[in-house]
Design an enzyme around this catalytic site. Structure first.
Site, PDB file in Angstrom:
ATOM      1  N   TYR A  14       0.828  -1.209   0.000  1.00  0.00           N
ATOM      2  CA  TYR A  14       0.000   0.000   0.000  1.00  0.00           C
ATOM      3  C   TYR A  14       0.859   1.255   0.000  1.00  0.00           C
ATOM      4  CZ  TYR A  14       0.781   0.956   5.019  1.00  0.00           C
ATOM      5  OH  TYR A  14       1.332   1.271   6.239  1.00  0.00           O
ATOM      6  N   ARG A  31       8.160   4.028  -4.859  1.00  0.00           N
ATOM      7  CA  ARG A  31       8.232   3.018  -3.781  1.00  0.00           C
ATOM      8  C   ARG A  31       7.211   1.899  -4.017  1.00  0.00           C
ATOM      9  NH1 ARG A  31       7.607   5.036   2.239  1.00  0.00           N
ATOM     10  NH2 ARG A  31       5.444   5.241   1.573  1.00  0.00           N
ATOM     11  N   ARG A  49      -8.446 -20.510  -1.690  1.00  0.00           N
ATOM     12  CA  ARG A  49      -7.332 -20.207  -0.787  1.00  0.00           C
ATOM     13  C   ARG A  49      -6.213 -21.206  -1.021  1.00  0.00           C
ATOM     14  NH1 ARG A  49      -5.570 -21.863   4.517  1.00  0.00           N
ATOM     15  NH2 ARG A  49      -4.470 -20.162   5.560  1.00  0.00           N
ATOM     16  N   LYS A  91       6.379  -2.089   1.753  1.00  0.00           N
ATOM     17  CA  LYS A  91       5.232  -1.495   2.461  1.00  0.00           C
ATOM     18  C   LYS A  91       4.018  -2.414   2.352  1.00  0.00           C
ATOM     19  CE  LYS A  91       3.191   3.089   3.215  1.00  0.00           C
ATOM     20  NZ  LYS A  91       3.290   3.079   4.666  1.00  0.00           N
ATOM     21  N   GLU A 143      11.805   2.165  14.184  1.00  0.00           N
ATOM     22  CA  GLU A 143      10.966   3.271  13.696  1.00  0.00           C
ATOM     23  C   GLU A 143       9.697   3.324  14.524  1.00  0.00           C
ATOM     24  OE1 GLU A 143       9.785   2.398   9.599  1.00  0.00           O
ATOM     25  OE2 GLU A 143       9.694   0.268  10.081  1.00  0.00           O
ATOM     26  N   LEU A 156      10.971   1.083   7.036  1.00  0.00           N
ATOM     27  CA  LEU A 156      10.402   1.579   5.790  1.00  0.00           C
ATOM     28  C   LEU A 156      11.199   2.797   5.324  1.00  0.00           C
ATOM     29  CD1 LEU A 156       7.969   1.097   3.834  1.00  0.00           C
ATOM     30  CD2 LEU A 156       6.968   3.108   4.910  1.00  0.00           C
TER      31      LEU A 156
HETATM   32  N1  PDD Z   1       2.883   4.986   7.271  1.00  0.00           N
HETATM   33  N2  PDD Z   1       7.540   3.670   8.837  1.00  0.00           N
HETATM   34  C1  PDD Z   1       6.394   2.975   8.850  1.00  0.00           C
HETATM   35  C2  PDD Z   1       6.344   1.669   9.566  1.00  0.00           C
HETATM   36  C3  PDD Z   1       5.255   3.495   8.201  1.00  0.00           C
HETATM   37  O1  PDD Z   1       4.110   2.797   8.201  1.00  0.00           O
HETATM   38  C4  PDD Z   1       5.326   4.759   7.569  1.00  0.00           C
HETATM   39  C5  PDD Z   1       4.161   5.359   6.838  1.00  0.00           C
HETATM   40  C6  PDD Z   1       6.549   5.455   7.595  1.00  0.00           C
HETATM   41  C7  PDD Z   1       6.739   6.798   6.943  1.00  0.00           C
HETATM   42  O2  PDD Z   1       6.741   6.685   5.530  1.00  0.00           O
HETATM   43  P1  PDD Z   1       6.238   7.875   4.608  1.00  0.00           P
HETATM   44  O3  PDD Z   1       7.021   9.068   4.989  1.00  0.00           O
HETATM   45  O4  PDD Z   1       6.526   7.409   3.243  1.00  0.00           O
HETATM   46  O5  PDD Z   1       4.764   8.069   4.890  1.00  0.00           O
HETATM   47  C8  PDD Z   1       7.644   4.873   8.233  1.00  0.00           C
HETATM   48  C9  PDD Z   1       1.710   5.450   6.574  1.00  0.00           C
HETATM   49  C10 PDD Z   1       1.553   6.914   6.614  1.00  0.00           C
HETATM   50  C11 PDD Z   1       0.502   4.677   7.091  1.00  0.00           C
HETATM   51  O6  PDD Z   1       0.657   3.487   7.293  1.00  0.00           O
HETATM   52  O7  PDD Z   1      -0.586   5.264   7.227  1.00  0.00           O
END
Ligand code: PDD
Length: 286
Positions: free
Chosen positions: A33, A52, A101, A150, A182, A206
């Site tokens: 996503y 990405r 499945r 992601k 993170e 990420l």
């Molecule tokens: N999340 N690390 C993780 C685990 C994340 O899920 C996200 C983003 C980030 C920051 O990435 P970016 O700057 O590209 O948004 C770092 C999104 C916003 C979410 O899951 O809603």
């Protein structure tokens, strides 16, 4: 208001949008996503998110559902149809379904499922939360080893947010082998003696699109950035801390595991970076 959402080529009212119960995104979190923010009705860093997405798909040998130009058009059309001035666009691509499945991937001609929807968030850029700053707890990082992809495996981040909530806090930073990886949905930073410290890129975190932009802008503003592993204890002794993400931009952190940072209000570097990021991003929005 009923949103108009996008599912596999169609723009539909959210109440009419359907995906198979055999979809691998639903059964196995076999999906990736992106979340892209919208300011002034325009997309922030669409290019970064598109790149990405392509990489996440390729790492999982998943087919690309459409071209980058088509993706841009879908994003823009959803913004327009839903009248979004400030908010988010959620995009998900799953490996789809061949009607049953099975752990093995479906045949090559199985089409990926692509879904997009908007989230209207008036006041996103000027959020009260960013003026107060976030309170953070630290928790063990027990996620899988490819956090650079992601995927929609968000159960643990979701549990982490609930642990934070139960502790009267806003979010959690995850810790592995003694070092902060993170935040549950953001990248993590602290500032000490004017130097910004954040974990280097690897498969452990990420590769945030906001992180990349903020580090570039910090360097342009002559700020010193050090990419290295750091502990929660170091962050607790910091002058200030913050997180970055597409959904909250630069979010100051004012407390970690009950320890107040500085005077307990958002620090000057986090505030400055938030301003610069919002300003520059608005100018470059498409
Ligand atoms: N999340 N690390 C993780 C685990 C994340 O899920 C996200 C983003 C980030 C920051 O990435 P970016 O700057 O590209 O948004 C770092 C999104 C916003 C979410 O899951 O809603």
């Amino acid at each position: 208001m009923t949103r108009t959402v996008y599912v596999n080529g169609d723009y539909l009212p959210e109440t009419e949008a359907k995906v198979s119960i055999f979809d691998r995104g639903f059964l196995m979190a076999d999906a990736v996503y992106e979340v892209t923010s919208v300011l002034d009705g325009k997309l922030i860093d669409f290019e970064g998110h598109a790149v990405r997405l392509k990489r996440s798909l390729s790492e999982l040998q998943m087919a690309e559902p459409c071209s980058k130009d088509e993706l841009l058009e879908i994003h823009r059309k959803l913004v327009e149809l839903n009248g979004i001035e400030e908010g988010l666009i959620y995009l998900q691509v799953s490996r789809g379904s061949d009607g049953d499945r099975d752990f093995a991937f479906p045949s090559e001609d199985t089409k990926p499922t692509i879904v997009l929807f908007t989230q209207n968030k008036p006041g996103l850029a000027d959020s009260p939360a960013s003026k107060k700053g976030a309170k953070i707890i630290s928790i063990d990082d027990i996620r899988w080893g490819r956090r650079d992809i992601k995927t929609t495996q968000l159960l643990y981040p979701s549990l982490g947010k609930m642990m934070a909530k139960a502790a009267g806090c806003d979010d959690a930073w995850m810790v592995e082998d003694g070092y902060v990886t993170e935040g549950t949905s953001n990248n993590a930073y602290f500032v000490k003696g004017g130097k910004i410290v954040t974990r280097p890129l690897s498969t452990d975190i990420l590769h945030g699109i906001t992180r990349k932009a903020v580090l570039r802008m910090a360097a342009e503003a002559q700020m010193v950035v050090e990419e290295r592993l750091f502990t929660v204890d170091e962050a607790k002794e910091a002058d200030e801390a913050f997180t970055t993400s597409a959904s909250a931009f630069v979010m100051p952190v004012v407390e970690i595991d009950g320890v107040t940072l500085g005077d307990g209000t958002p620090g000057p570097i986090a505030k400055r970076l938030r301003e610069i990021y919002l300003d520059e991003s608005r100018k470059a929005a498409v």
